[in-house]
Scaffold this active site. Structure first.
Site, PDB file in Angstrom:
ATOM      1  N   GLU A 229     -13.066  18.620  21.679  1.00 45.37           N
ATOM      2  CA  GLU A 229     -13.729  17.536  22.408  1.00 45.37           C
ATOM      3  C   GLU A 229     -14.708  16.763  21.526  1.00 45.37           C
ATOM      4  O   GLU A 229     -14.833  15.546  21.665  1.00 45.37           O
ATOM      5  CB  GLU A 229     -14.473  18.092  23.639  1.00 45.37           C
ATOM      6  CG  GLU A 229     -13.555  18.545  24.770  1.00 45.37           C
ATOM      7  CD  GLU A 229     -12.874  19.872  24.492  1.00 45.37           C
ATOM      8  OE1 GLU A 229     -13.299  20.568  23.547  1.00 45.37           O
ATOM      9  OE2 GLU A 229     -11.926  20.215  25.204  1.00 45.37           O
TER      10      GLU A 229
ATOM     11  N   HIS B  18     -13.194  24.945  36.251  1.00 49.60           N
ATOM     12  CA  HIS B  18     -12.305  23.849  36.640  1.00 49.60           C
ATOM     13  C   HIS B  18     -12.884  23.112  37.830  1.00 49.60           C
ATOM     14  O   HIS B  18     -12.156  22.414  38.532  1.00 49.60           O
ATOM     15  CB  HIS B  18     -10.901  24.372  36.980  1.00 49.60           C
ATOM     16  CG  HIS B  18     -10.224  25.039  35.827  1.00 49.60           C
ATOM     17  ND1 HIS B  18     -10.396  26.367  35.523  1.00 49.60           N
ATOM     18  CD2 HIS B  18      -9.380  24.549  34.879  1.00 49.60           C
ATOM     19  CE1 HIS B  18      -9.701  26.674  34.438  1.00 49.60           C
ATOM     20  NE2 HIS B  18      -9.075  25.590  34.023  1.00 49.60           N
TER      21      HIS B  18
END
Lengths: 469, 358
Positions: free
Chosen positions: B93, B163
């Site tokens: 990322e 999540h």
């Protein structure tokens, strides 16, 4: 048991095919770019100290012995990522090569050109500008450093010992190459035409500072000179440079991105992110590491246990070179050749320039607390990049004592004047505290500016008088 | 009742589209516009197609975007615009965002995908120290305004710690970036196009729960919904409710139930959290005298605290009751305990009633 192939030429062809299948680069590529061919790999008749080459050679022997029988494929394993040969040996690749990667150099410690050295020639004009800019950089650093000691500047960081890296790399690039610096590369700006006055304006944070007084001294930036503004965070510029390089490639420009960082910076996550991205995206970017031995007080032995930074390039599939960073001609050649490969082949290049940080980390540091004054002095004298290059320039008849003293007195005068002017130039207007946070100040910032101005009216003594309202 | 529930489970009624008076959001539209029934990921996909179509120097990339992405938001882009403009990146990322900043710094539009908002943190340094300060520190010589970071956020029913996160509050504390969260497919398309074209770096959180669940009529043409403009999606007089993203659906259900008990609720979609539209919320609270904020993110230090403090400063004398926050709890997002953690319709309804009866 291993049978040699009949002719060495077909053996090396097979070797290259195997290299390709294993995903290894063709080694002959690099050597083609030097004006004089340097041997890149040991000749295949010698036993290679390089374990990967030994592996290839062994594989060639193994395959050749079975080529007359059925499937050579039975000797090879097929996984995602390509074919690999199998081995029945439990063999761990050593943590290091038997020998350290050698360091490319053109001039000896005394500035004499080594007899077998290969390098990209520089003209008199370029050589004289390179040397003059190295002197200018050193003098600029000296005078700004002293200004900070006198309390006229809040902070400064010098590039003592790294003048050759700064100037020679800049000289080997084109003005369209975009620079993503760390903070010890003002010489690149200097080469491109940033004036002493412009440097001083930023250091004093006055209204002529292109950065509008927002950052500490030495955080230079110039869009006109394609030099992105310095940020103090270490190595964050590396992945940015890769994105910029990709943009240059997509726009079909004859230019590359160049980013600088230190030995300390190579430990940051952004270093690994950037190198990996650069290889996968096939981005034309030069990663130039100034391995100067120190990250503030941390020596390289506390920074990594690899053979420096150069060996990390291969881990990402990046072509790499180690060079004597205090040798202006070697730096120039390495950057010149690296740039050409990067642009022509759309690939990243890693250049590890070995050098020594002669100065303290910054004016907030006293490095005699963690290293000996003798060590600093030795590097300053024995391996001084200026004196080595000066010897070579003079040996060509392009420089003299007179030129030296003329240059030095001119620079000194210019510097003192630049500081005098910068110091008395007023600061940027208060409204520049609120502009450029966004393209247009949002409502909350407009409100805050009004509140601050009201407060300044009520308590003027709390605020510096040299910031115009 | 059963059919109502099953309808709710299959397709979430988009807030503000079917019930009560609704302010028409300001959108730019051309004369003849066709609409199509789309879910959230398809609306986002449409916005990305339009963005790439209208600017040849725009790029979409991130993990797995090449085949269409794990939520199908990038379907068809690589085939249509080529792998040079739409591509997979390595799993990193900080590299994805750092690379995007570099592209944007060269004048391109970089629409970057972070696979789940839960994984955005390695990029936090790049976002805070590079993207947010790029223009300011350079004295406006440089900027990376072309950067847009998209990430699915929020509860999904079974997502657990990694999540389900709603990290918007971290980013709302960073001067120099914008934070945008759409509530529905139609909003998402317009807000995403605005975010992509805004000359500032934007973090765009997409409510993953709504990717398939929310279906709405979405105009097919190129339109933008302005940033930093909140929308009153339901008018009322007794209490103002403020929220964003998927939570608005839950809040609207609470408003409907409250109405049955004679409480008239005004519901505001903030849309942009940074910089946020204080004026719209202030005007509403001055009318109703009560404020309730609801978000999935943990209550402590959540963005509701910023809204509460600001409205207290501006509307103190008009307030009939303390500002109420109905939010996630101060725990990592749990799996089995998700129903207990979430700010449910009934928690909101209870809070509406106690605020009104204060």
């Amino acid at each position: 048991m291993a049978q040699h192939l009949k002719s060495s030429s077909s053996r090396s062809t097979l070797l290259n095919v195997l290299r390709h299948n294993l995903g290894l680069g063709s080694p002959s590529h690099a050597s083609r770019h030097l004006r004089h061919n340097l041997p890149h790999n040991p000749p295949s008749t010698r036993v290679s100290p390089n374990p990967l080459t030994r592996l290839c050679n062994t594989m060639v022997d193994t395959l050749s012995s079975t080529s007359s029988h059925e499937d050579a494929n039975s000797q090879v394993m097929d996984f995602p990522g390509g074919k690999v040969a199998f081995t029945p040996e439990i063999h761990f690749i050593s943590e290091s090569n038997e020998q350290r990667v050698p360091c490319y150099r053109v001039l000896d410690d005394n500035g004499q050109q080594l007899t077998d050295s290969r390098f990209v020639p520089v003209s008199e004009e370029v050589a004289v500008k390179m040397y003059s800019d190295m002197v200018t950089l050193q003098m600029m650093d000296n005078i700004f450093y002293e200004a900070q000691r006198q309390g006229r500047l809040s902070f400064y960081a010098t590039a003592f010992g790294e003048e050759a890296i700064n100037i020679a790399s800049a000289a080997a690039l084109s003005p369209q190459d975009v620079i993503f610096p760390q903070y010890r590369e003002p010489g690149v700006l200097l080469w491109r035409g940033f004036t002493l006055q412009e440097f001083a304006n930023q250091c004093f944070g006055n209204k002529s500072d292109y950065g509008k007084g927002r950052q500490m001294p030495v955080h230079y930036g110039s869009n006109k000179l394609n030099y992105f503004t310095v940020s103090a965070t270490i190595a964050t510029q590396l992945p940015n440079a890769v994105g910029a390089a990709y943009s240059l490639k997509m726009d079909g420009k004859e230019a590359c991105a160049v980013t600088f960082f230190g030995d300390g910076g190579s430990s940051e996550g952004d270093f690994h992110a950037a190198l990996n991205f650069a290889a996968v995206m096939e981005a034309p970017v030069l990663f130039i590491c100034r391995n100067n031995g120190w990250a503030i007080s941390t020596p390289t032995s506390d920074q990594f246990r690899s053979d420096g930074v150069v060996v990390k390039g291969r881990a990402y599939g990046i072509r790499s070179i180690r060079v004597d960073g205090n040798d202006a001609l070697a730096m120039y050649s390495a950057v010149h050749e690296g740039r050409e490969m990067a642009i022509r082949e759309h690939r990243p290049i890693l250049i590890e320039a070995l050098t020594y940080r002669v100065g303290h980390h910054s004016t907030s540091d006293d490095s005699t607390r963690y290293r000996s004054a003798d060590e600093i002095e030795w590097w300053n004298k024995a391996r001084n990049p200026l004196s080595r290059f000066r010897t070579w320039v003079e040996s060509n008849g392009w420089w003299s004592d007179e030129a030296e003293s003329d240059l030095r007195s001119r620079i000194k005068k210019e510097m003192l004047e630049a500081i005098r002017v910068a110091e008395k130039t007023e600061k940027p207007n208060l409204n520049h505290m609120f502009s450029d946070v966004y393209d247009v100040p949002p409502l909350n910032l407009r409100e805050q500016e009004l509140l601050v101005r009201k407060c300044v009216k009520s308590h003027p003594q709390d605020y510096p008088s040299d910031v115009p309202l | 009742m059963a059919s109502l529930l099953s309808r709710f489970c299959r397709k979430v009624a988009v807030p503000g589209s079917a019930h009560g008076a609704r302010m028409v959001s300001t959108t730019t539209s051309c004369g003849s516009e066709t609409v199509k029934s789309l879910n959230l990921y398809s609306a986002i996909n449409q916005a990305l197609h339009i963005a790439l179509e209208t600017d040849p120097r725009s790029y979409v990339f991130g993990e797995d975007v090449g085949f269409g992405g794990v939520f199908r938001c990038t379907t068809g882009l690589a085939e249509r615009f080529g792998k040079n403009r739409v591509f997979n990146t390595p799993l990193c990322e900080q590299g994805i965002v750092g690379f995007g900043i570099g592209l944007a710094a060269m004048g391109n539009r970089a629409v970057v995908e972070i696979q789940f908002a839960d994984y955005i943190y390695p990029a936090f340094d790049q976002i805070v120290n590079e993207a947010a300060k790029f223009r300011y520190r350079s004295g406006n010589q440089f900027n990376c305004g072309g950067l847009t970071i998209r990430a699915p956020y929020g509860a999904v029913g079974h997502g657990g710690h990694y999540h389900s996160q709603s990290p918007e509050a971290f980013f709302c504390h960073v001067p120099g970036i914008k934070v945008v969260i759409p509530r529905s497919p139609r909003e998402a398309k317009g807000l995403l196009l605005s975010s992509i074209r805004d000359p500032n770096p934007v973090v765009f959180f997409e409510p993953k729960w709504l990717y398939r669940q929310a279906v709405e009529e979405v105009p097919e043409h190129d339109y933008m919904i302005p940033l930093s403009e909140a929308e009153v999606i339901r008018e009322g007089n007794d209490i103002t409710l403020v929220g964003w993203g998927a939570q608005l659906t839950v809040m609207e259900q609470a408003c409907l139930d409250a109405e049955k008990e004679g409480i008239s609720c005004e519901l505001i979609d903030l849309k942009t959290l940074l910089p946020w539209d204080k004026e719209t919320v202030e005007a509403s609270v001055k009318k109703t005298g009560r404020l309730l904020i609801s978000h999935e993110a943990p209550v402590t230090g959540g963005f509701g605290a910023e809204i509460s403090a600001t409205i207290l400063e501006r509307c103190f004398l008009k307030l009939e009751a303390p500002v109420s926050r109905v939010c996630g709890l101060d725990t990592p997002f749990p799996l089995v305990f998700e129903p207990f953690y979430m700010p449910t319709k009934n928690k909101i309804l209870d809070a509406i009633k106690s605020t009104v009866n204060y």
